[in-house]
Write an enzyme that holds these catalytic residues in place. Sequence first.
Site, PDB file in Angstrom:
ATOM      1  CG  HIS A 138      -0.515   0.313   2.512  1.00 41.05           C
ATOM      2  ND1 HIS A 138      -0.395   1.603   2.985  1.00 41.05           N
ATOM      3  CD2 HIS A 138      -0.139  -0.490   3.532  1.00 41.05           C
ATOM      4  CE1 HIS A 138       0.018   1.580   4.239  1.00 41.05           C
ATOM      5  NE2 HIS A 138       0.199   0.323   4.595  1.00 41.05           N
ATOM      6  CG  HIS A 195      -1.026   4.073  12.285  1.00 38.18           C
ATOM      7  ND1 HIS A 195      -2.247   3.466  12.442  1.00 38.18           N
ATOM      8  CD2 HIS A 195      -0.537   3.589  11.112  1.00 38.18           C
ATOM      9  CE1 HIS A 195      -2.492   2.663  11.415  1.00 38.18           C
ATOM     10  NE2 HIS A 195      -1.459   2.723  10.596  1.00 38.18           N
ATOM     11  CG  ASP A 198       1.352  -3.100   5.220  1.00 39.39           C
ATOM     12  OD1 ASP A 198       2.012  -2.101   5.521  1.00 39.39           O
ATOM     13  OD2 ASP A 198       0.136  -3.201   5.395  1.00 39.39           O
ATOM     14  CD  GLU A 207      -3.256  -1.063   4.643  1.00 36.53           C
ATOM     15  OE1 GLU A 207      -3.051  -2.123   5.253  1.00 36.53           O
ATOM     16  OE2 GLU A 207      -3.051   0.059   5.159  1.00 36.53           O
ATOM     17  CD  GLU A 208      -2.298   3.109   7.056  1.00 37.10           C
ATOM     18  OE1 GLU A 208      -3.002   2.612   7.960  1.00 37.10           O
ATOM     19  OE2 GLU A 208      -1.067   2.971   7.009  1.00 37.10           O
ATOM     20  CG  ASP A 226       2.047   1.587   8.094  1.00 32.88           C
ATOM     21  OD1 ASP A 226       1.775   0.950   7.058  1.00 32.88           O
ATOM     22  OD2 ASP A 226       1.224   1.797   9.002  1.00 32.88           O
TER      23      ASP A 226
END
Length: 531
Positions: free
Chosen positions: A283, A456, A356, A327-328, A295
């Site tokens: 992603h 994140h 990923d 994707e998130e 990420d």
Amino acid sequence: MYRTARSSRRTFGIAVAAVAAAALVLTPMNAATAAPSAKACEQRNNNSVDKLLECVKRGGVLEHLDAFQRIADENGGNRAAGLPGYEASADYVADRLTRAGWNVTFDEFPYTYIGPSTLTQLTPTEADHETGAYTGSGSGEITGTIIAVDVVLAQPADTSSGCEPEDFDPAAFAGETDIALIQRGTCNFSVKVENAVAAGAEAVIIFNQGNDPTREGLIVGTLDPLVVDIPVVGASFAAGVALAEAGSTAFISVPQPEERPQRNVIAELPGKNRDNVVMLGSHLDSVQAGPGINDNGSGSAALLEIAEHIGKLKPQNTLRFAWWGAEEDGLLGSEAYVEGLDQAQLDRIALYLNFDMIASPNFIYMVYDGDESGYPAPVPVPEGSIQIEDLFESYFTALRIPYDDAEFSGRSDYEAFILNGIPAGGLFTGAEVVKTEQQAAIWGGTAGAQYDPCYHLACDTRQNIDAKALYVNVGAIATALFTYAYSTEKVNGVKGAKFTIGDLLPRPAGPQGTVGGSGGLAHEHGVREAA
């Protein structure tokens, strides 16, 4: 007989050279191991793992990560779906692939963008709490009284808050504007919110459970398939504790959604067999909180660098690479792509490999657990997935690198493929789970810290990767690519070349057994379940 024996020896030599080349990426470049020039890499056909890795070793993967960081810096600090940083990332990838000789297309899919949400506690103290809207949330601005719903703040915080209609006191929700404060745990978020709506809540806050270090930060998930008219936002465990105080009131704002169609980037390199497609994907989007360099700039950059150096390859099987969008927000890009394929098109896909987060700074090496030796999979595992896991494990075994299982949970872009019976596998170096003392003794790093402490967060920058882990995984990707580019017989029974590199790698040594339960849990994008 003589020709067969000679072929076997030659193939064995190629396999040994490939493993040796993979080992080279673990050492810094010097005069003795200098890579070919950029011009030489562009002109030659990198038709073996060792040739490919000689060129990849020039540092192109890191250059792509630098580019993703620049894109984020120039576009509000992120590369999130629906925002300019993602569009610029997609254009960057497509441009590089086109120049490398790939057939590049954009696969558009619908996407509902919701801007930054607000959660402000007004009483008994004032505080702005980090938040985000759940997928399926309504929009609007609400100021109201906080009603805590069966929350458990004392550890271990075992709770089924909001899972039963009886958790909601009708008298408590008889006020003019009431906000249900619900704790993560036991049942799906959709169940909790559905019960809150039935009780008369005008808004919902779902805060994290707090029962272990991985469940303390902000939680924002999806209500899918539920869609509601009231605002539903997330909060951390600490914010939930503050909001649970008697007399708490809060202001919640969720912006009006906007339709902003997004794009997957799809690149194809035709093989002799057009009806046997080997897919690799990662992603491309980040979260809104940061640039997303581990990420998932790490997986995206690795695939891009490999793709750039095999544009002249003439494979037996057709190669198709994908960089997924949104994707998130719940695996939206890959899900839309697979849903758009008819059965004949699905049948052409031999396998899908997913990458990923493959450069976590406090990493352990993990392979998706297709044989369920470490975890019972919560999703169907298509036949052939075990063989994919074995190939990656054989690579790590050949380099004498310890590895472990990552739960085959369906929580990344391979989910749509396995739900359609397509064998899948992939690599992972960890997200929010905390590294144990045992794991630190095996792989190094810091016990008691997350595999990716910036998971994140805004600090997931160019400094938030481990280059050694990244290049070890690049070698694994290259090994799988060259194996399946020439034969997928072990996965789906379609014959190709008589020998591949994978055929001559050693048998897997076996995982280290340091994970189980949540130990190797893949990161929770679009998480639906609270348990």
